[in-house]
Design a protein around this motif. Structure first.
Motif, PDB file in Angstrom:
ATOM      1  N   TYR A 199     -61.591 -19.477  -0.181  1.00  0.00           N
ATOM      2  CA  TYR A 199     -63.026 -19.567   0.149  1.00  0.00           C
ATOM      3  C   TYR A 199     -63.318 -18.899   1.483  1.00  0.00           C
ATOM      4  O   TYR A 199     -64.355 -18.244   1.654  1.00  0.00           O
ATOM      5  CB  TYR A 199     -63.451 -21.035   0.195  1.00  0.00           C
ATOM      6  N   ASN A 200     -62.392 -19.038   2.427  1.00  0.00           N
ATOM      7  CA  ASN A 200     -62.583 -18.439   3.746  1.00  0.00           C
ATOM      8  C   ASN A 200     -62.205 -16.954   3.769  1.00  0.00           C
ATOM      9  O   ASN A 200     -62.350 -16.296   4.803  1.00  0.00           O
ATOM     10  CB  ASN A 200     -61.747 -19.177   4.796  1.00  0.00           C
ATOM     11  N   GLY A 201     -61.731 -16.453   2.635  1.00  0.00           N
ATOM     12  CA  GLY A 201     -61.307 -15.056   2.577  1.00  0.00           C
ATOM     13  C   GLY A 201     -62.004 -14.276   1.480  1.00  0.00           C
ATOM     14  O   GLY A 201     -63.209 -14.061   1.509  1.00  0.00           O
ATOM     15  N   SER A 202     -61.232 -13.907   0.463  1.00  0.00           N
ATOM     16  CA  SER A 202     -61.739 -13.011  -0.585  1.00  0.00           C
ATOM     17  C   SER A 202     -62.655 -13.681  -1.594  1.00  0.00           C
ATOM     18  O   SER A 202     -63.401 -13.020  -2.301  1.00  0.00           O
ATOM     19  CB  SER A 202     -60.558 -12.392  -1.346  1.00  0.00           C
ATOM     20  N   LYS A 203     -62.591 -15.009  -1.693  1.00  0.00           N
ATOM     21  CA  LYS A 203     -63.321 -15.791  -2.706  1.00  0.00           C
ATOM     22  C   LYS A 203     -62.934 -15.365  -4.121  1.00  0.00           C
ATOM     23  O   LYS A 203     -63.717 -15.468  -5.064  1.00  0.00           O
ATOM     24  CB  LYS A 203     -64.840 -15.678  -2.515  1.00  0.00           C
ATOM     25  N   ILE A 204     -61.680 -14.927  -4.271  1.00  0.00           N
ATOM     26  CA  ILE A 204     -61.162 -14.541  -5.582  1.00  0.00           C
ATOM     27  C   ILE A 204     -59.785 -15.167  -5.778  1.00  0.00           C
ATOM     28  O   ILE A 204     -58.899 -15.012  -4.930  1.00  0.00           O
ATOM     29  CB  ILE A 204     -61.039 -13.008  -5.711  1.00  0.00           C
ATOM     30  N   VAL A 205     -59.609 -15.865  -6.896  1.00  0.00           N
ATOM     31  CA  VAL A 205     -58.297 -16.405  -7.251  1.00  0.00           C
ATOM     32  C   VAL A 205     -57.649 -15.455  -8.244  1.00  0.00           C
ATOM     33  O   VAL A 205     -58.108 -15.298  -9.375  1.00  0.00           O
ATOM     34  CB  VAL A 205     -58.414 -17.812  -7.870  1.00  0.00           C
ATOM     35  N   ASP A 206     -56.601 -14.776  -7.806  1.00  0.00           N
ATOM     36  CA  ASP A 206     -55.872 -13.871  -8.677  1.00  0.00           C
ATOM     37  C   ASP A 206     -54.427 -13.781  -8.187  1.00  0.00           C
ATOM     38  O   ASP A 206     -54.018 -14.513  -7.277  1.00  0.00           O
ATOM     39  CB  ASP A 206     -56.518 -12.479  -8.710  1.00  0.00           C
ATOM     40  N   LYS A 207     -53.664 -12.907  -8.779  1.00  0.00           N
ATOM     41  CA  LYS A 207     -52.252 -12.779  -8.422  1.00  0.00           C
ATOM     42  C   LYS A 207     -52.081 -12.450  -6.945  1.00  0.00           C
ATOM     43  O   LYS A 207     -51.211 -13.000  -6.265  1.00  0.00           O
ATOM     44  CB  LYS A 207     -51.606 -11.700  -9.282  1.00  0.00           C
ATOM     45  N   ASN A 208     -52.929 -11.585  -6.414  1.00  0.00           N
ATOM     46  CA  ASN A 208     -52.817 -11.168  -5.019  1.00  0.00           C
ATOM     47  C   ASN A 208     -53.089 -12.314  -4.053  1.00  0.00           C
ATOM     48  O   ASN A 208     -52.366 -12.510  -3.070  1.00  0.00           O
ATOM     49  CB  ASN A 208     -53.773 -10.008  -4.722  1.00  0.00           C
ATOM     50  N   SER A 209     -54.150 -13.097  -4.318  1.00  0.00           N
ATOM     51  CA  SER A 209     -54.502 -14.188  -3.404  1.00  0.00           C
ATOM     52  C   SER A 209     -53.457 -15.297  -3.437  1.00  0.00           C
ATOM     53  O   SER A 209     -53.114 -15.877  -2.401  1.00  0.00           O
ATOM     54  CB  SER A 209     -55.889 -14.756  -3.746  1.00  0.00           C
ATOM     55  N   ILE A 210     -52.917 -15.578  -4.624  1.00  0.00           N
ATOM     56  CA  ILE A 210     -51.887 -16.609  -4.743  1.00  0.00           C
ATOM     57  C   ILE A 210     -50.604 -16.151  -4.061  1.00  0.00           C
ATOM     58  O   ILE A 210     -49.946 -16.922  -3.354  1.00  0.00           O
ATOM     59  CB  ILE A 210     -51.628 -16.955  -6.223  1.00  0.00           C
TER      60      ILE A 210
END
Length: 323
Positions: free
Chosen positions: A210-221
């Motif tokens: 939420y404090n960053g990209s606001k995207i849950v995907d392979k990269n964020s995990i």
């Protein structure tokens, strides 16, 4: 913008919102007076034990004790005795003033003298309800278990497992939608595989997204799993300077000892095998043993940073010994 921590912001505000087996919710159907006896909640980390205990306790005159930091016999004699003997004059609306509740969170971190004193203490203050939570039920002395109703938060049947998983998906889905976090089906499946059933770890991850990209995907995990990569790299450095390791751990990571040690059994192993190859899989058993030993020491220590430093130095020395 959400200023409050996710683990607090999204803590359930009513019993029906908790993602728990129905048998546990059924124990506390009376919303006005749900507690009738002392209980110990046990199960995996992040499954809702502490959240439920706090929710129930706050319906009464309530004292919260983190037993991992205030688990000495002196704390029992001073803090808890004063609370049990006192006569509060003011009550918040909705608080049952006829009963007192004491919660010992992470009670497995208490000292042997604390447990010994608690036996007589519970008998002396028999009108007080005592709650306790633990991830390590086997560490609780039998005389304490015999004085409390033990409630296992682990799903006991396939039906309970399906119920909890469905609740987890629903709750996380609502949080994602409410916070405007983008999460495709593939990202959600990765999120489940990584963190389920640990709500606390899930919420901590979602806060970072939420404090960053606001995207849950392979990269964020993957990037969240590598947030301690500076420490991981030091462990995997055969020329690492002990002074530099000591300095690093006493700086920016001074408040994250528990989280870092826990990550060494998950994120670090993945980081290590990705960076150095499958040949490092033979090191996994030793890493698990070291982490397990230091997680236990963490419960007994008054200074988590010393335990973290010991764990990192032990793993670094082990890596240096490999040919």
């Amino acid at each position: 913008m959400i200023d409050q921590l996710f683990v607090s912001k999204f803590s359930p505000k009513k019993l029906s919102a908790f993602v728990l087996p129905q048998r546990i919710k059924d124990m506390f159907k009376d919303e006005d007076d749900p507690l009738r006896q002392s209980m110990i909640f046990y199960g995996l980390q992040g499954c809702g034990k502490s959240s439920l205990a706090k929710y129930l306790g706050k319906k009464y005159v309530f004292l919260y004790i983190n037993a991992s930091t205030n688990g000495r016999i002196e704390d029992l004699r001073d803090i808890v005795t004063e609370f049990c003997d006192s006569s509060p004059l003011l009550f918040d609306e909705g608080v049952n003033s006829d009963r007192k509740v004491v919660l010992f969170d992470e009670i497995n971190g208490a000292s042997a003298q604390f447990f010994e004193g608690l036996k007589g203490f519970m008998e002396e203050y028999s009108s007080v309800i005592f709650l306790a939570t633990t991830n390590h039920f086997h560490k609780i002395p039998d005389p304490i278990k015999s004085r409390m109703v033990s409630v296992d938060f682990t799903p006991q049947t396939k039906e309970e497992e399906e119920q909890v998983m469905k609740g987890y998906k629903s709750r996380i889905g609502k949080i994602l939608e409410g916070c405007g976090i983008e999460c495709a089906e593939e990202g959600f499946e990765m999120l489940m595989k990584k963190y389920y059933p640990d709500f606390r770890s899930t919420l901590n991850f979602l806060q970072s997204v939420y404090n960053g990209s606001k995207i849950v995907d392979k990269n964020s995990i993957s990037s969240y799993g590598d947030r301690f990569s500076e420490i991981y790299d030091m462990i995997l450095d055969k020329s690492a300077n002990p002074v530099e390791i000591h300095k690093l751990l006493g700086g920016d990571y001074s408040s994250m000892a528990s989280e870092i040690i826990e990550s060494l059994d998950t994120d670090f192993i993945e980081y290590m095998t990705t960076k150095l190859g499958s040949s490092m899989t033979s090191a996994i058993p030793t890493i698990c043993i070291v982490v397990c030993d230091h997680l236990y020491k963490l419960q007994m220590s008054v200074d988590p940073m010393i335990v973290l430093k010991s764990c990192v130095f032990t793993l670094n020395n082990y890596y240096k010994s490999l040919k």
